[in-house]
Design a protein around this motif. Structure first.
Motif, PDB file in Angstrom:
ATOM      1  N   PHE A  44       0.837  -1.203   0.000  1.00 30.38           N
ATOM      2  CA  PHE A  44       0.000   0.000   0.000  1.00 30.38           C
ATOM      3  C   PHE A  44       0.874   1.257   0.000  1.00 30.38           C
ATOM      4  CE2 PHE A  44      -3.532  -2.577   2.130  1.00 30.38           C
ATOM      5  CZ  PHE A  44      -4.342  -2.589   1.008  1.00 30.38           C
ATOM      6  N   GLN A  45       1.893   1.275   0.838  1.00 27.29           N
ATOM      7  CA  GLN A  45       2.771   2.447   0.943  1.00 27.29           C
ATOM      8  C   GLN A  45       3.473   2.724  -0.385  1.00 27.29           C
ATOM      9  OE1 GLN A  45       5.047   0.972   4.265  1.00 27.29           O
ATOM     10  NE2 GLN A  45       3.876   2.185   5.746  1.00 27.29           N
ATOM     11  N   THR A  46       3.937   1.669  -1.043  1.00 25.04           N
ATOM     12  CA  THR A  46       4.614   1.821  -2.331  1.00 25.04           C
ATOM     13  C   THR A  46       3.641   2.303  -3.402  1.00 25.04           C
ATOM     14  OG1 THR A  46       6.199   0.085  -1.771  1.00 25.04           O
ATOM     15  CG2 THR A  46       5.937   0.616  -4.105  1.00 25.04           C
ATOM     16  N   GLU A  47       2.470   1.683  -3.453  1.00 25.84           N
ATOM     17  CA  GLU A  47       1.496   2.026  -4.490  1.00 25.84           C
ATOM     18  C   GLU A  47       1.008   3.466  -4.373  1.00 25.84           C
ATOM     19  OE1 GLU A  47      -2.858   0.596  -6.221  1.00 25.84           O
ATOM     20  OE2 GLU A  47      -1.772  -0.704  -4.828  1.00 25.84           O
ATOM     21  N   GLU A  76      -4.045   7.661   6.642  1.00 28.63           N
ATOM     22  CA  GLU A  76      -4.409   9.020   7.051  1.00 28.63           C
ATOM     23  C   GLU A  76      -3.662  10.052   6.210  1.00 28.63           C
ATOM     24  OE1 GLU A  76      -5.521   6.172  10.013  1.00 28.63           O
ATOM     25  OE2 GLU A  76      -3.524   6.581   9.215  1.00 28.63           O
ATOM     26  N   GLU A  77      -2.358   9.790   5.953  1.00 26.24           N
ATOM     27  CA  GLU A  77      -1.586  10.695   5.096  1.00 26.24           C
ATOM     28  C   GLU A  77      -2.189  10.760   3.702  1.00 26.24           C
ATOM     29  OE1 GLU A  77       2.761  10.553   4.884  1.00 26.24           O
ATOM     30  OE2 GLU A  77       2.697   9.341   6.723  1.00 26.24           O
ATOM     31  N   ILE A  97      -5.331  10.293   2.854  1.00 24.27           N
ATOM     32  CA  ILE A  97      -6.580  11.065   2.903  1.00 24.27           C
ATOM     33  C   ILE A  97      -6.275  12.559   2.883  1.00 24.27           C
ATOM     34  CG2 ILE A  97      -8.560  11.652   4.360  1.00 24.27           C
ATOM     35  CD1 ILE A  97      -8.514   8.661   5.274  1.00 24.27           C
ATOM     36  N   VAL A  98      -5.292  12.977   3.691  1.00 27.59           N
ATOM     37  CA  VAL A  98      -4.916  14.397   3.737  1.00 27.59           C
ATOM     38  C   VAL A  98      -4.375  14.841   2.380  1.00 27.59           C
ATOM     39  CG1 VAL A  98      -3.289  16.045   4.754  1.00 27.59           C
ATOM     40  CG2 VAL A  98      -4.521  14.442   6.231  1.00 27.59           C
ATOM     41  N   GLU A  99      -3.513  14.010   1.783  1.00 29.30           N
ATOM     42  CA  GLU A  99      -2.925  14.343   0.477  1.00 29.30           C
ATOM     43  C   GLU A  99      -4.012  14.492  -0.578  1.00 29.30           C
ATOM     44  OE1 GLU A  99      -0.510  11.652  -2.440  1.00 29.30           O
ATOM     45  OE2 GLU A  99       0.872  12.474  -0.936  1.00 29.30           O
ATOM     46  N   GLN A 100      -4.960  13.567  -0.587  1.00 29.22           N
ATOM     47  CA  GLN A 100      -6.039  13.642  -1.575  1.00 29.22           C
ATOM     48  C   GLN A 100      -6.926  14.855  -1.342  1.00 29.22           C
ATOM     49  OE1 GLN A 100      -7.894   9.747  -1.460  1.00 29.22           O
ATOM     50  NE2 GLN A 100      -6.494   8.964  -3.009  1.00 29.22           N
ATOM     51  N   ALA A 101      -7.172  15.200  -0.083  1.00 31.96           N
ATOM     52  CA  ALA A 101      -7.973  16.391   0.212  1.00 31.96           C
ATOM     53  C   ALA A 101      -7.244  17.645  -0.261  1.00 31.96           C
ATOM     54  CB  ALA A 101      -8.258  16.477   1.701  1.00 31.96           C
ATOM     55  N   ASN A 102      -5.937  17.706  -0.030  1.00 36.42           N
ATOM     56  CA  ASN A 102      -5.147  18.863  -0.479  1.00 36.42           C
ATOM     57  C   ASN A 102      -5.155  18.969  -1.996  1.00 36.42           C
ATOM     58  OD1 ASN A 102      -4.514  19.628   2.134  1.00 36.42           O
ATOM     59  ND2 ASN A 102      -2.562  18.534   2.156  1.00 36.42           N
ATOM     60  N   GLN A 103      -5.049  17.826  -2.686  1.00 38.27           N
ATOM     61  CA  GLN A 103      -5.076  17.836  -4.150  1.00 38.27           C
ATOM     62  C   GLN A 103      -6.427  18.299  -4.668  1.00 38.27           C
ATOM     63  OE1 GLN A 103      -3.971  13.845  -5.117  1.00 38.27           O
ATOM     64  NE2 GLN A 103      -1.782  14.210  -4.786  1.00 38.27           N
ATOM     65  N   THR A 104      -7.486  17.862  -4.010  1.00 38.14           N
ATOM     66  CA  THR A 104      -8.824  18.281  -4.414  1.00 38.14           C
ATOM     67  C   THR A 104      -8.989  19.780  -4.231  1.00 38.14           C
ATOM     68  OG1 THR A 104      -9.738  16.128  -3.844  1.00 38.14           O
ATOM     69  CG2 THR A 104     -11.293  17.966  -3.978  1.00 38.14           C
ATOM     70  N   LEU A 105      -8.519  20.293  -3.099  1.00 40.95           N
ATOM     71  CA  LEU A 105      -8.631  21.734  -2.829  1.00 40.95           C
ATOM     72  C   LEU A 105      -7.797  22.574  -3.795  1.00 40.95           C
ATOM     73  CD1 LEU A 105      -8.569  21.704   1.072  1.00 40.95           C
ATOM     74  CD2 LEU A 105     -10.520  22.187  -0.409  1.00 40.95           C
ATOM     75  N   SER A 106      -6.663  22.032  -4.222  1.00 42.52           N
ATOM     76  CA  SER A 106      -5.799  22.786  -5.138  1.00 42.52           C
ATOM     77  C   SER A 106      -6.195  22.592  -6.603  1.00 42.52           C
ATOM     78  CB  SER A 106      -4.333  22.384  -4.949  1.00 42.52           C
ATOM     79  OG  SER A 106      -4.128  21.073  -5.416  1.00 42.52           O
ATOM     80  N   ILE A 151      -7.991   6.521  -3.859  1.00 41.89           N
ATOM     81  CA  ILE A 151      -8.119   5.199  -3.247  1.00 41.89           C
ATOM     82  C   ILE A 151      -9.598   4.957  -2.970  1.00 41.89           C
ATOM     83  CG2 ILE A 151      -7.713   6.093  -0.909  1.00 41.89           C
ATOM     84  CD1 ILE A 151      -6.273   3.438  -0.285  1.00 41.89           C
ATOM     85  N   ASP A 152     -10.067   3.792  -3.306  1.00 45.38           N
ATOM     86  CA  ASP A 152     -11.477   3.505  -3.061  1.00 45.38           C
ATOM     87  C   ASP A 152     -11.676   3.192  -1.577  1.00 45.38           C
ATOM     88  OD1 ASP A 152     -11.930   0.292  -2.818  1.00 45.38           O
ATOM     89  OD2 ASP A 152     -10.197   0.777  -4.077  1.00 45.38           O
ATOM     90  N   PRO A 153     -12.871   3.388  -1.070  1.00 45.30           N
ATOM     91  CA  PRO A 153     -13.138   3.195   0.365  1.00 45.30           C
ATOM     92  C   PRO A 153     -12.829   1.790   0.868  1.00 45.30           C
ATOM     93  CG  PRO A 153     -14.952   4.384  -0.668  1.00 45.30           C
ATOM     94  CD  PRO A 153     -14.028   3.949  -1.778  1.00 45.30           C
ATOM     95  N   ASP A 154     -13.061   0.759   0.046  1.00 40.73           N
ATOM     96  CA  ASP A 154     -12.786  -0.614   0.481  1.00 40.73           C
ATOM     97  C   ASP A 154     -11.288  -0.841   0.682  1.00 40.73           C
ATOM     98  OD1 ASP A 154     -15.471  -1.226   0.458  1.00 40.73           O
ATOM     99  OD2 ASP A 154     -15.433  -2.112  -1.551  1.00 40.73           O
ATOM    100  N   THR A 155     -10.480  -0.302  -0.230  1.00 41.41           N
ATOM    101  CA  THR A 155      -9.029  -0.438  -0.102  1.00 41.41           C
ATOM    102  C   THR A 155      -8.531   0.337   1.109  1.00 41.41           C
ATOM    103  OG1 THR A 155      -8.833  -0.679  -2.497  1.00 41.41           O
ATOM    104  CG2 THR A 155      -6.818  -0.119  -1.291  1.00 41.41           C
ATOM    105  N   LEU A 156      -9.071   1.523   1.302  1.00 39.53           N
ATOM    106  CA  LEU A 156      -8.700   2.331   2.465  1.00 39.53           C
ATOM    107  C   LEU A 156      -9.015   1.577   3.754  1.00 39.53           C
ATOM    108  CD1 LEU A 156      -7.649   5.094   3.469  1.00 39.53           C
ATOM    109  CD2 LEU A 156     -10.030   5.846   3.494  1.00 39.53           C
TER     110      LEU A 156
END
Length: 197
Positions: free
Chosen positions: A121-124, A131-132, A134-143, A152-157
């Motif tokens: 997961f960390q490599t992919e 948690e990192e 989720i934060v990264e994806q939120a920042n990308q969405t905001l920018s 990442i889909d919710p099941d994988t998360l």
């Protein structure tokens, strides 16, 4: 046509079960059972109501359970003491349960597999934790840069989070098994099992 039982006969089923539970257990046992399922802080009064005892008796038993490490305490909004199941006691319970169902050798194998899954997961996703990500994806969405990024889909998360939690419990179980071997004088495999990263 069969005779039906009038609804009134079942109105007090919960009360009857509660009375039976009260008759067959001590206040200490009931308080411990109630608090064993509480992970959010609760007042002694609320625990007492669920445990069918007085607040004074519940407080006495809750304080004893806190001294044993089974219960954690905190100060509530109005200054009173609140009680909840301690994380340490939950970890010990889970670890003990694992050891009762899985051999140490199998546990070591499962730990290695879980570590590999987490590493994948960390490599992919290029982050250390869900948690990192989720934060990264939120920042990308905001920018506005998220169009080219794969989410990442919710099941994988959830799988990542669950694997990480299970790994923590498995590591605790392995530590307990190794400590028990050391105490029992069989430390020959202690270094072997604890050297696994």
């Amino acid at each position: 046509m069969t005779d039906s039982i009038p609804p009134g006969k079942f109105d007090d089923v919960n009360e009857a079960v509660g009375e039976e539970w009260e008759a067959e257990t001590t206040p200490y046992e009931r308080v411990r059972e109630v608090i064993s399922r509480e992970y959010s802080p609760r007042s002694a009064e609320r625990v007492a109501a669920d445990a069918r005892t007085s607040p004074k008796t519940a407080r006495k038993h809750l304080n004893a359970l806190a001294e044993e490490g089974f219960v954690a305490t905190s100060t509530g909004d109005r200054g009173g003491t609140h009680y909840r199941r301690s994380p340490e006691s939950l970890v010990m319970e889970q670890a003990t349960d694992i050891l009762s169902h899985v051999s140490v050798d199998e546990l070591v194998t499962r730990i290695a597999a879980m570590r590999e899954t987490i590493s994948e997961f960390q490599t992919e996703y290029g982050v250390e934790s869900p948690e990192e990500l989720i934060v990264e994806q939120a920042n990308q969405t905001l920018s506005g840069a998220s169009e080219n990024e794969r989410g990442i889909d919710p099941d994988t998360l959830q799988e990542w989070q669950t694997t990480r939690r299970n790994l923590a419990f498995a590591n605790a179980a392995l530590s307990i098994a190794n400590a028990e071997r050391f105490v029992d004088g069989d430390s020959s495999r202690l270094e072997e099992n604890t050297s696994t990263p």
